[in-house]
Design a protein around this motif. Structure first.
Motif, mmCIF file in Angstrom:
data_model
loop_
_atom_site.group_PDB
_atom_site.id
_atom_site.type_symbol
_atom_site.label_atom_id
_atom_site.label_comp_id
_atom_site.label_asym_id
_atom_site.label_seq_id
_atom_site.Cartn_x
_atom_site.Cartn_y
_atom_site.Cartn_z
ATOM 1 N N TYR A 216 -29.409 -55.498 20.180
ATOM 2 C CA TYR A 216 -29.116 -54.806 18.883
ATOM 3 C C TYR A 216 -29.915 -54.971 17.829
ATOM 4 C CZ TYR A 216 -26.400 -59.207 18.781
ATOM 5 O OH TYR A 216 -26.100 -60.480 19.010
ATOM 6 N N LYS A 220 -32.129 -49.160 14.720
ATOM 7 C CA LYS A 220 -30.998 -48.176 14.875
ATOM 8 C C LYS A 220 -31.426 -46.644 15.473
ATOM 9 C CE LYS A 220 -26.592 -46.246 12.886
ATOM 10 N NZ LYS A 220 -25.739 -46.215 11.555
ATOM 11 N N PHE A 247 -24.717 -54.678 22.307
ATOM 12 C CA PHE A 247 -24.739 -54.052 21.186
ATOM 13 C C PHE A 247 -23.988 -54.461 20.109
ATOM 14 C CE2 PHE A 247 -20.670 -52.904 23.521
ATOM 15 C CZ PHE A 247 -19.967 -52.855 22.564
ATOM 16 N N SER A 249 -21.182 -54.298 17.297
ATOM 17 C CA SER A 249 -19.960 -53.361 16.866
ATOM 18 C C SER A 249 -19.781 -52.657 15.637
ATOM 19 C CB SER A 249 -18.714 -53.917 17.434
ATOM 20 O OG SER A 249 -18.664 -55.047 16.536
ATOM 21 N N ASN A 251 -22.172 -51.072 14.480
ATOM 22 C CA ASN A 251 -23.102 -49.693 14.511
ATOM 23 C C ASN A 251 -24.234 -49.746 13.478
ATOM 24 O OD1 ASN A 251 -21.706 -48.542 16.575
ATOM 25 N ND2 ASN A 251 -20.332 -47.575 15.030
ATOM 26 N N ILE A 256 -26.471 -47.921 19.489
ATOM 27 C CA ILE A 256 -25.069 -47.876 19.249
ATOM 28 C C ILE A 256 -24.443 -47.418 20.428
ATOM 29 C CG2 ILE A 256 -25.432 -48.210 16.801
ATOM 30 C CD1 ILE A 256 -24.387 -45.451 16.493
#
Length: 304
Positions: A216, A220, A247, A249, A251, A256
């Protein structure tokens, strides 16, 4: 068919079956989630736990800094910096008693402490390891924890061997003393971070059970194809290790869930390379009701 030909055919069939099955032996039902770093009053009992997964909570963080208004490095003398009010020793005991598939560990280091970088600042390998073994053993026994995760992200020395020998020595001591059952590392794609963790992996990879790679931390805009490429790169870097997908969470970064994370995991599972999934973090998932945690565990336990 004579006996020698029959034997050759049988051996060929066995080899084919073994080769076919071996391509899918890497999949795991391991699910891990960091908890407690954001102080959002999340509890273990808030998080959905599928009884068919191997579930690890990771308390974040224990940091070798003082707990005063101005944090100072303490050369391996760790203190608790997670939400102790909601994640206490009795809470650990209760969640493990209620869910036999749950294990709880702690993560050390982290990105920051009270607005300052949580730097790795050893005075020497021997003194850091000695202090770390002593202070962490006390916390681990108090909380009845099962493992440790390494998440240092900032370093005060360019000597990667020092980091490798400190962390490798710590893990070996804790395992050798029977204090922990598993250990993981949590690197991400940053030059300084990778230099240190790869040095650690080359020297002490044999005592590290999982690689919680922070996928992550990528942009993005990451696509499924890019994610799979990144995974192959890190599987190569940490050769022989169980590299988990991950990932964020909230976002905010990386691939994502709604943009293809689970599709990517499905591809890896079909190849026998879904070694587990971890999430940063339960604190941010609480408000949404943990939908991605549920989906992750369903994927890990599905037969497809």
């Amino acid at each position: 068919m004579n006996s020698s030909k029959f034997l050759l055919v049988s051996l060929a069939l066995q080899t084919l079956m073994m080769t076919s099955s071996s391509t899918k032996t890497g999949n795991s039902n391991l699910f891990r989630e960091y908890i407690g770093a954001m102080f959002k009053n999340v509890r273990f009992t808030d998080v959905p736990i599928n009884p068919d997964v191997d579930f690890h909570f990771i308390l974040a963080f224990a940091i070798d800094y003082t707990t005063g208004s101005l944090p100072l490095a303490t050369n391996g003398a760790f203190n608790i910096f997670w939400d102790e009010r909601n994640l206490s020793p009795s809470d650990v005991s209760l969640i493990k008693a209620k869910h036999p598939n749950v294990r709880v560990g702690l993560s050390i280091g982290g990105d920051s402490v009270k607005g300052l970088n949580a730097n790795f600042t050893p005075s020497s390998v021997s003194s850091w390891v000695g202090n770390a073994v002593s202070s962490l053993t006390k916390i681990i026994k108090e909380y009845d924890l099962d493992g440790i995760d390494i998440d240092y992200e900032h370093f005060s020395t360019n000597d990667t061997k020092i980091f490798a020998d400190c962390i490798g020595g710590l893990i070996k001591k804790l395992k050798g003393n029977g204090v922990i059952k598993f250990a993981s590392i949590a690197p991400f794609n940053d030059d300084e971070v990778q230099r240190n963790y790869l040095a650690l992996w080359r020297r002490y990879g044999h005592v590290i059970d999982y690689v919680n790679f922070q996928f992550y931390a990528y942009d993005k805009s990451t696509t499924v194809a890019q994610f799979l490429k990144y995974f192959e790169e890190q599987k190569h870097n940490y050769r022989g290790g169980k590299v988990l997908t991950s990932f964020n969470s909230d976002n905010s970064r990386g691939l994502i869930p709604d943009n293809g994370f689970f599709k990517a995991c499905g591809v890896l599972k079909s190849k026998g390379e879904l070694y587990g999934i971890f999430v940063w973090c339960a604190d941010d998932s609480k408000e949404a009701g943990f939908p991605y945690e549920k989906q992750s565990q369903e994927l890990l336990t599905s037969s497809a």
